[in-house]
Write a protein that holds these residues in place. Sequence first.
Motif, PDB file in Angstrom:
ATOM      1  N   GLY A   4       4.790   2.903  -6.492  1.00 54.04           N
ATOM      2  CA  GLY A   4       4.259   4.065  -5.786  1.00 54.04           C
ATOM      3  C   GLY A   4       2.971   4.567  -6.414  1.00 54.04           C
ATOM      4  N   CYS A   7       0.112   2.582  -5.280  1.00 54.74           N
ATOM      5  CA  CYS A   7      -0.299   2.951  -3.924  1.00 54.74           C
ATOM      6  C   CYS A   7      -1.167   4.207  -3.893  1.00 54.74           C
ATOM      7  N   VAL A  10      -4.845   3.268  -5.891  1.00 58.29           N
ATOM      8  CA  VAL A  10      -5.735   2.376  -5.150  1.00 58.29           C
ATOM      9  C   VAL A  10      -6.866   3.194  -4.518  1.00 58.29           C
ATOM     10  N   THR A  68       0.368  11.596  -1.794  1.00 57.39           N
ATOM     11  CA  THR A  68       0.105  10.184  -1.533  1.00 57.39           C
ATOM     12  C   THR A  68      -0.536  10.018  -0.165  1.00 57.39           C
ATOM     13  N   GLY A  72      -4.559   8.694   0.954  1.00 56.83           N
ATOM     14  CA  GLY A  72      -4.862   7.619   1.897  1.00 56.83           C
ATOM     15  C   GLY A  72      -5.599   8.082   3.136  1.00 56.83           C
ATOM     16  N   GLY A 132      -3.096  -0.594  -9.086  1.00 63.98           N
ATOM     17  CA  GLY A 132      -3.614  -0.050  -7.829  1.00 63.98           C
ATOM     18  C   GLY A 132      -5.120   0.119  -7.866  1.00 63.98           C
ATOM     19  N   PRO A 158      -1.438   1.487   2.272  1.00 68.83           N
ATOM     20  CA  PRO A 158      -0.856   1.750   0.951  1.00 68.83           C
ATOM     21  C   PRO A 158      -0.288   3.174   0.831  1.00 68.83           C
ATOM     22  N   ALA A 159      -0.928   4.128   1.490  1.00 60.70           N
ATOM     23  CA  ALA A 159      -0.409   5.503   1.441  1.00 60.70           C
ATOM     24  C   ALA A 159       0.936   5.598   2.146  1.00 60.70           C
ATOM     25  N   LEU A 161       3.125   3.153   2.513  1.00 60.41           N
ATOM     26  CA  LEU A 161       4.088   2.511   1.622  1.00 60.41           C
ATOM     27  C   LEU A 161       4.372   3.400   0.418  1.00 60.41           C
ATOM     28  N   GLY A 162       3.313   3.969  -0.156  1.00 55.35           N
ATOM     29  CA  GLY A 162       3.480   4.835  -1.324  1.00 55.35           C
ATOM     30  C   GLY A 162       4.291   6.086  -1.020  1.00 55.35           C
TER      31      GLY A 162
END
Length: 188
Positions: A4, A7, A10, A68, A72, A132, A158-159, A161-162
């Motif tokens: 996490g 994510c 990144v 998170t 993103g 990340g 990614p956000a 998923l995170g």
Amino acid sequence: MSAGHACVDVYQGAVAALVPFLVSERAYGYAAASGIVLAASLLSSVVQPLFGVLADRRPMPWLIPLSTAAAGVGVALVGADAGYPATVAAVALSGLGVAAYHPAAARLVRTALGGGSGHSAMSWFALGGNIGFACAPLLVFAALSVPGAAGWWLLVLPAALGAFLNRPPAAARRRGGSVAPGATAQEA
């Protein structure tokens, strides 16, 4: 928590990776590009201690997935090309998300360890963030390779998923962010 963290971080690396695109495609000069990096850096690092003070005072497990998502969405909104002020605002939103994430997530990692030393667990957590950050140029390259707005919205993956990975354990949500001593985040 380590995945996490990857994510989220990144998006710190994504801003720097976007600078060449912003310079070539939007004709931002050196000062404008530096302003974008400054906005991201200031909000992701200088504001972070304020969130640390809040995290010290009270658990905020809900802030982890929310921050998170903000990280993103902020980077993805750079693609809207609504002008320089909007680009800076989007990057600022991302930086704010990154800043808000770290203290709340570190608190959850620490409490999941039951107050033990947890140095190796924190090291794994930090490693996730570094991975990340290092993967950000690959993400930006992949997203910008897709024509149109769809490529920019790939930056939100990614956000998403995170936010899923960073959702607090059920026990932490019930107790306001603390995990039972000796229980891991997965066990809680």
